[in-house]
Design an enzyme around this catalytic site. Structure first.
Site, PDB file in Angstrom:
ATOM      1  CE1 TYR A  12      -3.103  -3.003   1.691  1.00 20.35           C
ATOM      2  CE2 TYR A  12      -4.353  -1.277   0.609  1.00 20.35           C
ATOM      3  CZ  TYR A  12      -4.273  -2.555   1.131  1.00 20.35           C
ATOM      4  OH  TYR A  12      -5.377  -3.378   1.074  1.00 20.35           O
ATOM      5  CB  THR A  84       6.752  -1.634  11.191  1.00 20.52           C
ATOM      6  OG1 THR A  84       5.896  -0.554  10.788  1.00 20.52           O
ATOM      7  CG2 THR A  84       8.108  -1.485  10.520  1.00 20.52           C
ATOM      8  NE  ARG A 153       2.418  13.069   7.733  1.00 19.97           N
ATOM      9  CZ  ARG A 153       2.709  14.353   7.926  1.00 19.97           C
ATOM     10  NH1 ARG A 153       2.773  15.176   6.873  1.00 19.97           N
ATOM     11  NH2 ARG A 153       2.947  14.822   9.140  1.00 19.97           N
ATOM     12  CE  LYS A 206       1.668   6.907   9.871  1.00 19.96           C
ATOM     13  NZ  LYS A 206       2.241   5.845   9.038  1.00 19.96           N
ATOM     14  CG  ASN A 210      -1.158   6.907  12.519  1.00 22.38           C
ATOM     15  OD1 ASN A 210      -1.695   7.881  11.987  1.00 22.38           O
ATOM     16  ND2 ASN A 210      -0.539   5.983  11.834  1.00 22.38           N
ATOM     17  N   GLY A 258      -9.475  -0.946  13.260  1.00 19.01           N
ATOM     18  CA  GLY A 258      -8.592  -1.879  12.543  1.00 19.01           C
ATOM     19  C   GLY A 258      -7.556  -1.155  11.714  1.00 19.01           C
ATOM     20  CB  CYS A 261      -1.995   3.240  10.541  1.00 19.54           C
ATOM     21  SG  CYS A 261      -1.419   3.121   8.869  1.00 19.54           S
ATOM     22  NE  ARG A 330      -2.301  -4.559   6.243  1.00 13.08           N
ATOM     23  CZ  ARG A 330      -1.372  -3.858   5.593  1.00 13.08           C
ATOM     24  NH1 ARG A 330      -0.085  -3.986   5.926  1.00 13.08           N
ATOM     25  NH2 ARG A 330      -1.714  -3.031   4.630  1.00 13.08           N
TER      26      ARG A 330
HETATM   27  N1  SAJ Z   1     -12.350   4.533  12.842  1.00 10.26           N
HETATM   28  C1  SAJ Z   1     -13.336   4.729  13.801  1.00 10.26           C
HETATM   29  N2  SAJ Z   1     -13.794   5.997  14.034  1.00 10.26           N
HETATM   30  C2  SAJ Z   1     -13.287   7.076  13.368  1.00 10.26           C
HETATM   31  C3  SAJ Z   1     -12.268   6.855  12.402  1.00 10.26           C
HETATM   32  C4  SAJ Z   1     -11.822   5.585  12.156  1.00 10.26           C
HETATM   33  O1  SAJ Z   1     -13.805   3.781  14.421  1.00 10.26           O
HETATM   34  O2  SAJ Z   1     -13.744   8.198  13.600  1.00 10.26           O
HETATM   35  C5  SAJ Z   1     -11.858   3.183  12.607  1.00 10.26           C
HETATM   36  C6  SAJ Z   1     -12.041   2.726  11.176  1.00 10.26           C
HETATM   37  O3  SAJ Z   1     -13.269   2.080  11.012  1.00 10.26           O
HETATM   38  C7  SAJ Z   1     -10.881   1.746  11.001  1.00 10.26           C
HETATM   39  C8  SAJ Z   1      -9.802   2.326  11.913  1.00 10.26           C
HETATM   40  O4  SAJ Z   1     -10.464   3.199  12.830  1.00 10.26           O
HETATM   41  O5  SAJ Z   1     -11.220   0.457  11.453  1.00 10.26           O
HETATM   42  C9  SAJ Z   1      -8.721   3.093  11.167  1.00 10.26           C
HETATM   43  O6  SAJ Z   1      -9.399   3.993  10.340  1.00 10.26           O
HETATM   44  P1  SAJ Z   1      -8.594   5.171   9.590  1.00 10.26           P
HETATM   45  O7  SAJ Z   1      -9.590   6.012   8.863  1.00 10.26           O
HETATM   46  O8  SAJ Z   1      -7.696   5.841  10.542  1.00 10.26           O
HETATM   47  O9  SAJ Z   1      -7.808   4.380   8.464  1.00 10.26           O
HETATM   48  P2  SAJ Z   1      -6.294   4.036   8.325  1.00 10.26           P
HETATM   49  O10 SAJ Z   1      -5.840   3.027   9.298  1.00 10.26           O
HETATM   50  O11 SAJ Z   1      -6.102   3.727   6.877  1.00 10.26           O
HETATM   51  O12 SAJ Z   1      -5.552   5.361   8.714  1.00 10.26           O
HETATM   52  C10 SAJ Z   1      -4.934   6.142   7.746  1.00 10.26           C
HETATM   53  C11 SAJ Z   1      -3.724   6.616   8.449  1.00 10.26           C
HETATM   54  N3  SAJ Z   1      -2.772   7.124   7.523  1.00 10.26           N
HETATM   55  C12 SAJ Z   1      -1.485   6.903   7.792  1.00 10.26           C
HETATM   56  O13 SAJ Z   1      -1.104   6.262   8.747  1.00 10.26           O
HETATM   57  C13 SAJ Z   1      -0.539   7.462   6.854  1.00 10.26           C
HETATM   58  C14 SAJ Z   1      -4.080   7.698   9.451  1.00 10.26           C
HETATM   59  O14 SAJ Z   1      -2.890   8.398   9.850  1.00 10.26           O
HETATM   60  C15 SAJ Z   1      -5.031   8.704   8.906  1.00 10.26           C
HETATM   61  O15 SAJ Z   1      -5.381   9.626   9.943  1.00 10.26           O
HETATM   62  C16 SAJ Z   1      -6.269   7.988   8.429  1.00 10.26           C
HETATM   63  O16 SAJ Z   1      -5.851   7.140   7.344  1.00 10.26           O
HETATM   64  C17 SAJ Z   1      -7.328   8.970   7.961  1.00 10.26           C
HETATM   65  O17 SAJ Z   1      -7.357  10.104   8.525  1.00 10.26           O
HETATM   66  O18 SAJ Z   1      -8.139   8.579   7.120  1.00 10.26           O
END
Ligand code: SAJ
Length: 423
Positions: A12, A84, A153, A206, A210, A258, A261, A330
């Site tokens: 990704y 990681t 990111r 980072k 997160n 999930g 990150c 994941r």
């Molecule tokens: N989730 C919630 N409530 C929320 C937001 C997310 O329950 O308000 C859950 C989602 O369903 C998911 C998990 O958290 O299961 C992670 O969601 P995510 O939108 O954070 O998705 P990621 O893991 O792809 O996070 C990425 C990350 N990008 C990088 O690490 C470079 C994160 O830093 C970003 O903040 C995030 O995208 C984003 O903002 O969309």
């Protein structure tokens, strides 16, 4: 610097970077873990589902993928984009990164630059990666080769922010390292690039980004459990609070957190700071709350089964991906919920249009025909077609909406037992 670069790991993170660098005129060598993956990518076949990336892969002309370091030794730069993850006991798992550092070290030459994009806690570059590179190359970092950290990111599935326009942060082993890294990223990106004062600062950026998201999600998840008891719709409260034009940032409760990150990165800081004598109570509590959401979701389902007096529940879990419109499972809440239900000997089957290889059904109608109760865990756009009419047609009596994405009022009005997360 010659225009040949090697990107280690084409997932990704690595693949979008490789495609962008190729588009900007670099000769890109991709290094992947096995020859089957290398052949697939050389034949323009994706290793994971992403329609946009697949289109770019088919157009790329100067990307060669190999599983052998000997094929990529002449690169001026090596960019590490390998996973990681965490172990089953939530400890950092740097085994892949360490293995790459050793093998890269054996193949590293004078004047080359190594950039780490994978997410790591502060200290990993100076205490683990660079020592391995020096040990196996017999070279000296900062003099014979250069090293920087530029945390990835990438936000999978995001149509607005992508590898081209996301601002980036660079920390260098020394100023020459930082300058070389900035030269590279400036030549391919159309976004702001800042250099921070150290590798540790870049590594921390980072993790902090997160962990910030994880604790904010934990905040609304705890509110959801509380408001479920109080009979208050937490989503409406958050939406109304968001009308405050400053100092508020909406996050929403759900069936779990999930991905590779958000539920992973805080554990890297918790572990490292713990070894240095500091206990991150708050980060740990946030992880505990978020990890409790799959069980909370199952408890809502059990309440519904009791309320509707369903003697032989047939539960459909909709959504195995960790977030909508992608196929990545994941740390996915959906898989955790299925495991919990099976441990309770409840008859559960799954359907996710983005994860058909792990689904029990091929389409939504087949899936609904099986069930009398349903838990929606991933709010894929495809699931927007699930109307009360469709659910009534298949005699679904209980709906737990793990992403608060269904029409609550309509479902309640149709006599279906509906529970959201905090609403
Ligand atoms: N989730 C919630 N409530 C929320 C937001 C997310 O329950 O308000 C859950 C989602 O369903 C998911 C998990 O958290 O299961 C992670 O969601 P995510 O939108 O954070 O998705 P990621 O893991 O792809 O996070 C990425 C990350 N990008 C990088 O690490 C470079 C994160 O830093 C970003 O903040 C995030 O995208 C984003 O903002 O969309």
């Amino acid at each position: 610097m010659n225009k040949k670069i090697t990107i280690i790991g084409l997932g990704y993170v690595g693949l979008p970077l490789a495609l962008l660098a190729e588009k900007k005129g670099y000769m890109v060598a991709g290094l992947v873990s096995n020859s089957v993956h290398a052949e697939k990518l050389n034949n323009k076949k994706m290793l994971f589902k992403d329609v946009l990336l697949e289109k770019k892969l088919k157009q790329a002309k100067n990307i060669r993928v190999s599983s052998q370091y000997k094929d990529v030794r002449s690169s001026s730069m090596f960019i590490i984009c390998v996973p990681t993850p965490i172990t089953s006991t939530n400890k950092p798992d740097l085994s892949i990164l360490k293995s790459v550092a050793k093998t890269l070290g054996k193949n590293l030459g004078k004047g080359q630059t190594v950039i780490l994009e994978s997410t790591v806690n502060p200290g990993v570059s100076e205490e683990i990666v660079i020592p391995l590179l020096e040990q196996y190359s017999k070279l000296v970092c900062g003099r014979d080769f250069y090293y920087a950290h530029c945390p990835e990111r990438i936000n999978p599935g995001d149509t607005k922010w992508n590898v081209l326009n996301i601002p980036r942060v660079i920390g260098g082993y020394n100023s020459k390292s930082a300058v070389l890294a900035k030269e590279f990223y400036s030549s391919i990106l159309e976004s702001k690039i800042i250099i921070v004062d150290s590798l540790k600062e870049a590594e921390s950026v980072k993790i902090v980004e997160n962990a910030f998201r994880d604790i904010n999600i934990a905040f609304v998840n705890e509110l959801a459990i509380s408001f479920d008891r109080l009979g208050i719709d937490v989503v409406k409260v958050i939406q109304a609070a968001a009308t405050k034009p400053f100092s508020f940032m909406s996050h929403f409760p759900g069936a779990g957190v999930g991905g590779h990150c958000i539920p992973v990165d805080p554990y890297y800081l918790i572990e490292y700071a713990g070894k240095k004598g500091f206990n991150h109570e708050f980060l740990k509590l946030a992880r505990k709350i978020n990890n409790s959401m799959p069980a909370f979701t199952v408890s809502l389902l059990e309440e519904g089964i009791l309320a509707k007096n369903i003697k032989s529940p047939k539960v459909l879990v909709l959504g195995l991906a960790y977030k909508k419109n992608i196929g990545d499972t994941r740390e996915s809440p959906g898989l955790k919920i299925v495991k919990l239900l099976r441990s309770k000997k409840i008859n559960v089957k799954t359907f996710d249009p983005y994860v058909l290889d792990k689904s029990d059904f091929k389409n939504i109608n087949e899936a609904l025909r099986f069930a009398n109760t349903m838990v929606l865990v991933t709010d894929h756009d495809d699931f927007g077609l699930i109307t009360p009419k469709l659910l009534k047609k298949y005699s679904i009596e209980v709906v737990v909406d793990g992403r608060n994405s269904l029409e609550k009022k309509e479902l309640l009005a149709s006599g279906i037992y509906y529970k959201g997360i905090g609403r």
